[in-house]
Design a protein around this motif. Structure first.
Motif, PDB file in Angstrom:
ATOM      1  N   LEU A   1       0.835  -1.202   0.000  1.00  0.00           N
ATOM      2  CA  LEU A   1       0.000   0.000   0.000  1.00  0.00           C
ATOM      3  C   LEU A   1       0.868   1.250   0.000  1.00  0.00           C
ATOM      4  O   LEU A   1       0.616   2.195  -0.761  1.00  0.00           O
ATOM      5  CB  LEU A   1      -0.916  -0.008   1.236  1.00  0.00           C
ATOM      6  CG  LEU A   1      -1.764   1.245   1.453  1.00  0.00           C
ATOM      7  CD1 LEU A   1      -2.889   1.323   0.428  1.00  0.00           C
ATOM      8  CD2 LEU A   1      -2.342   1.256   2.882  1.00  0.00           C
TER       9      LEU A   1
ATOM     10  N   VAL B   1      -5.979  -6.488  -7.761  1.00  0.00           N
ATOM     11  CA  VAL B   1      -6.456  -6.001  -6.469  1.00  0.00           C
ATOM     12  C   VAL B   1      -6.256  -4.503  -6.333  1.00  0.00           C
ATOM     13  O   VAL B   1      -5.345  -3.920  -6.931  1.00  0.00           O
ATOM     14  CB  VAL B   1      -5.719  -6.722  -5.312  1.00  0.00           C
ATOM     15  CG1 VAL B   1      -4.246  -6.337  -5.266  1.00  0.00           C
ATOM     16  CG2 VAL B   1      -6.390  -6.460  -3.971  1.00  0.00           C
ATOM     17  N   THR B   2      -7.119  -3.880  -5.555  1.00  0.00           N
ATOM     18  CA  THR B   2      -6.963  -2.506  -5.084  1.00  0.00           C
ATOM     19  C   THR B   2      -6.892  -2.558  -3.561  1.00  0.00           C
ATOM     20  O   THR B   2      -7.744  -3.182  -2.921  1.00  0.00           O
ATOM     21  CB  THR B   2      -8.157  -1.635  -5.512  1.00  0.00           C
ATOM     22  OG1 THR B   2      -8.233  -1.605  -6.943  1.00  0.00           O
ATOM     23  CG2 THR B   2      -8.005  -0.214  -4.998  1.00  0.00           C
ATOM     24  N   LEU B   3      -5.866  -1.947  -2.990  1.00  0.00           N
ATOM     25  CA  LEU B   3      -5.692  -1.928  -1.543  1.00  0.00           C
ATOM     26  C   LEU B   3      -6.268  -0.642  -0.954  1.00  0.00           C
ATOM     27  O   LEU B   3      -6.190   0.418  -1.579  1.00  0.00           O
ATOM     28  CB  LEU B   3      -4.206  -2.033  -1.185  1.00  0.00           C
ATOM     29  CG  LEU B   3      -3.464  -3.259  -1.719  1.00  0.00           C
ATOM     30  CD1 LEU B   3      -1.989  -3.198  -1.316  1.00  0.00           C
ATOM     31  CD2 LEU B   3      -4.107  -4.549  -1.218  1.00  0.00           C
TER      32      LEU B   3
ATOM     33  N   THR C   1      -6.078   4.860  -1.122  1.00  0.00           N
ATOM     34  CA  THR C   1      -6.573   3.831  -2.035  1.00  0.00           C
ATOM     35  C   THR C   1      -5.532   3.651  -3.128  1.00  0.00           C
ATOM     36  O   THR C   1      -5.208   4.604  -3.839  1.00  0.00           O
ATOM     37  CB  THR C   1      -7.918   4.236  -2.667  1.00  0.00           C
ATOM     38  OG1 THR C   1      -8.875   4.457  -1.622  1.00  0.00           O
ATOM     39  CG2 THR C   1      -8.434   3.136  -3.584  1.00  0.00           C
TER      40      THR C   1
ATOM     41  N   LEU D   1      -3.774  -1.238   6.927  1.00  0.00           N
ATOM     42  CA  LEU D   1      -4.501  -1.780   5.787  1.00  0.00           C
ATOM     43  C   LEU D   1      -5.900  -2.115   6.287  1.00  0.00           C
ATOM     44  O   LEU D   1      -6.070  -2.994   7.135  1.00  0.00           O
ATOM     45  CB  LEU D   1      -3.779  -3.021   5.244  1.00  0.00           C
ATOM     46  CG  LEU D   1      -4.139  -3.555   3.855  1.00  0.00           C
ATOM     47  CD1 LEU D   1      -5.518  -4.122   3.767  1.00  0.00           C
ATOM     48  CD2 LEU D   1      -3.892  -2.535   2.762  1.00  0.00           C
TER      49      LEU D   1
ATOM     50  N   LEU E   1      -1.740 -11.368  -0.820  1.00  0.00           N
ATOM     51  CA  LEU E   1      -3.195 -11.272  -0.971  1.00  0.00           C
ATOM     52  C   LEU E   1      -3.845 -12.639  -0.838  1.00  0.00           C
ATOM     53  O   LEU E   1      -4.901 -12.775  -0.211  1.00  0.00           O
ATOM     54  CB  LEU E   1      -3.546 -10.643  -2.319  1.00  0.00           C
ATOM     55  CG  LEU E   1      -5.044 -10.541  -2.615  1.00  0.00           C
ATOM     56  CD1 LEU E   1      -5.713  -9.551  -1.666  1.00  0.00           C
ATOM     57  CD2 LEU E   1      -5.280 -10.151  -4.062  1.00  0.00           C
TER      58      LEU E   1
ATOM     59  N   PHE F   1      -9.469  -4.560   1.077  1.00  0.00           N
ATOM     60  CA  PHE F   1      -9.044  -4.702  -0.309  1.00  0.00           C
ATOM     61  C   PHE F   1     -10.244  -5.068  -1.169  1.00  0.00           C
ATOM     62  O   PHE F   1     -11.265  -5.563  -0.674  1.00  0.00           O
ATOM     63  CB  PHE F   1      -7.927  -5.750  -0.450  1.00  0.00           C
ATOM     64  CG  PHE F   1      -8.280  -7.118   0.073  1.00  0.00           C
ATOM     65  CD1 PHE F   1      -9.005  -8.020  -0.708  1.00  0.00           C
ATOM     66  CD2 PHE F   1      -7.889  -7.510   1.330  1.00  0.00           C
ATOM     67  CE1 PHE F   1      -9.324  -9.277  -0.228  1.00  0.00           C
ATOM     68  CE2 PHE F   1      -8.203  -8.765   1.835  1.00  0.00           C
ATOM     69  CZ  PHE F   1      -8.930  -9.655   1.048  1.00  0.00           C
TER      70      PHE F   1
END
Length: 200
Positions: free
Chosen positions: A72, A115-117, A132, A103, A155, A106
């Motif tokens: 991130l 993926v987007t964290l 983001t 975090l 992940l 996700f």
């Protein structure tokens, strides 16, 4: 992420098995909120759910979410990589420079292939900066993020813990009989869910 068949989600799940695909996960105040689909058989249509667990999440889930913090920070250009940037290989302990960062969740895209964290940075004045990350694809032949492989591995571990939480892994029960509780063992009640929405 697709996993093998396990016990169906919920505290009174029958012995039937199911496949879970986690789409979004968020932890707030030690409680998991998750969007996912579940299939009771390979040829059955998936059912979509959104739920929030009443029990606090297990420390294993928090540990694996923490392993996503370095990614991130790099993706959001919050920190610069140094020789001592990454967590300890053996313990996974985060170095002190990650203390302001958390975090919180996700969002998985493209059938688990990206993926987007989502996270936060605690600022010196006491305020919180929401973060983001850009979307990272795991299928790119030339990934734009140099550590996409490490991110995918971390992940997968976090998603496995989210699935375990959906199946009852939390801090409030004895962990031995996670997937196969019996009627004569009331101490192994799995997970209490508040409103679950299913779509046929």
């Amino acid at each position: 992420m697709t996993t093998q068949l396990h016990a169906i989600v919920g505290p009174a799940a029958p012995a039937t098995r199911s496949i879970i695909r986690v789409q979004k996960a968020k932890v707030k105040n030690q409680h998991l909120t998750c969007e996912f689909t579940e299939q009771r058989a390979d040829d059955a249509p998936p059912r979509a759910f959104c739920l929030t667990a009443q029990e606090q999440v297990h420390p294993d889930l928090l540990h694996w979410l923490a392993q996503l913090v370095p990614h991130l920070c790099l993706l959001c250009e919050q920190l610069t990589e140094t020789p001592h940037y990454w967590p300890d290989d053996e313990t996974g302990t985060l170095p002190p420079h990650f203390e302001p960062f958390t975090l919180t969740g996700f969002s998985v895209g493209s059938g688990g292939r990206g993926v987007t964290l989502i996270g936060q940075r605690q600022l010196a004045g006491g305020k919180v900066l929401n973060l983001t990350s850009p979307y990272v694809s795991f299928d790119d032949e030339q990934p734009t993020y140099a550590y996409a492989g490490l991110l995918e591995t971390a992940l997968d571990a976090a998603t496995t813990e989210v699935e375990a939480a959906l199946r009852g892994k939390c801090t409030d029960y004895r962990q031995l009989d996670l997937f196969e509780p019996t009627a004569d063992e009331p101490g192994t009640a799995l997970i209490s869910l508040i409103p679950v929405v299913a779509h046929a």
